[in-house]
Write an enzyme that holds these catalytic residues in place. Sequence first.
Site, PDB file in Angstrom:
ATOM      1  N   GLU A   1     -27.089 -45.778 -39.009  1.00 46.29           N
ATOM      2  CA  GLU A   1     -28.216 -45.133 -39.698  1.00 46.29           C
ATOM      3  C   GLU A   1     -29.564 -45.837 -39.507  1.00 46.29           C
ATOM      4  O   GLU A   1     -30.572 -45.183 -39.268  1.00 46.29           O
ATOM      5  CB  GLU A   1     -27.923 -45.009 -41.206  1.00 46.29           C
ATOM      6  CG  GLU A   1     -26.905 -43.926 -41.555  1.00 46.29           C
ATOM      7  CD  GLU A   1     -25.467 -44.408 -41.553  1.00 46.29           C
ATOM      8  OE1 GLU A   1     -25.196 -45.500 -41.009  1.00 46.29           O
ATOM      9  OE2 GLU A   1     -24.607 -43.694 -42.089  1.00 46.29           O
TER      10      GLU A   1
ATOM     11  N   ALA B   1     -23.365 -37.540 -39.953  1.00 46.08           N
ATOM     12  CA  ALA B   1     -24.000 -36.348 -40.503  1.00 46.08           C
ATOM     13  C   ALA B   1     -24.831 -35.731 -39.383  1.00 46.08           C
ATOM     14  O   ALA B   1     -25.178 -36.404 -38.407  1.00 46.08           O
ATOM     15  CB  ALA B   1     -24.869 -36.723 -41.690  1.00 46.08           C
TER      16      ALA B   1
ATOM     17  N   GLU C   1     -18.241 -42.932 -43.512  1.00 43.04           N
ATOM     18  CA  GLU C   1     -18.320 -42.804 -44.981  1.00 43.04           C
ATOM     19  C   GLU C   1     -17.252 -41.830 -45.492  1.00 43.04           C
ATOM     20  O   GLU C   1     -16.619 -42.075 -46.524  1.00 43.04           O
ATOM     21  CB  GLU C   1     -19.727 -42.341 -45.382  1.00 43.04           C
ATOM     22  CG  GLU C   1     -20.769 -43.416 -45.086  1.00 43.04           C
ATOM     23  CD  GLU C   1     -22.201 -42.953 -45.363  1.00 43.04           C
ATOM     24  OE1 GLU C   1     -22.575 -41.876 -44.869  1.00 43.04           O
ATOM     25  OE2 GLU C   1     -22.927 -43.671 -46.060  1.00 43.04           O
TER      26      GLU C   1
ATOM     27  N   GLY D   1     -21.977 -40.941 -41.399  1.00 44.00           N
ATOM     28  CA  GLY D   1     -21.322 -40.124 -42.423  1.00 44.00           C
ATOM     29  C   GLY D   1     -19.840 -39.920 -42.151  1.00 44.00           C
ATOM     30  O   GLY D   1     -19.065 -39.661 -43.070  1.00 44.00           O
TER      31      GLY D   1
END
Length: 277
Positions: A146, A78, A126, A123
């Site tokens: 993260e 992200a 993910e 992300g």
Amino acid sequence: MSEEKQVLVEQQGQVAVITINRPKALNALNTSVYHELDAILDEIEQMEDVRCIILTGSARVDKEGNIVPQKQSFVAGADIAQMKDLDVAGGKFFGNDGNAICRRLENFPVPVIAAINGFCLGGGCELAMCCDIRLASEHASFGQPEVGLGITPGCGGTQRLARLVGMGKAKEMIYTARGNYTAQDALDMGLVNYVYPYEQLMDEAMKLAKQICKQAPVAVALCKEAINVGCQMDLDSALKYEANCFAQCFATEDQKNGMTDFVEKKKGPDKHPFLGK
Ligand code: CO8
């Protein structure tokens, strides 16, 4: 001048190829990428006869205009710059946005193949885990970095990774924040199905997609549903769910034609194509 799209879609026969297109930021996911991806899934729903999706990242070129396989990115996470100043409410909003699109992709009525052409981090990992099948280039690298940034995974990483590779390996990956798990590591732990040289990755993804496209589409969609829903249930309930999906196939023309063709030994051009009916 019109703004460059951050997510691209191209229909190639019965396959829709979606490309996350922020190569300068290694295809990092920000709010507009999530929204564009959502709009593209709307668009695909309207496209004539799409039976499989391939999801990949845009290629990054160096100063000389060359594509260096080791430097490519599927999605490097992200967007850290966008997340940096979020407060709790903002974090919740950002996470909900990402989760909604990941879940939509996971439950989309046609299979989604992730063609992981490089960095597959946070992300990005993910997002790949929401896809049905993952193929990786041999230079791809994986990780959930993260906790090294002071956050938890926020888009299913703690849940889907543990389900895919087991709790021990998921905890190792998440607690260490290592971003350098290799494609071979990912293959060994069952995070990806196959690893290919960078140059072959998209061809192999397309070959696999076409093989899926040849099958009865309603049956494929019901298999996806039965696996996704059934894996969240106890076995007895899941088997009932599967039995119901199985029964629904007998309302389709594809079942009638597929089985009649087999019994009548029809092959090649004599065989009925599967029409999704
Ligand atoms: N976010 C924003 N920008 C990024 C990101 C990112 N995740 N990754 C790379 N970029 C940018 C860099 O800032 C750089 O921009 P600029 O050229 O303007 O300086 C450009 O992409 C190229 O990056 P590098 O120069 O760093 O390229 P290298 O080849 O040297 O390094 C790496 C590649 C190792 C991948 C490195 O860029 C890196 O470590 N990136 C961050 C990886 C990361 O930590 N990802 C996890 C992010 S956190 C996350 O994903 C949380 C998910 C929570 C889900 C939320 C729900 C929606």
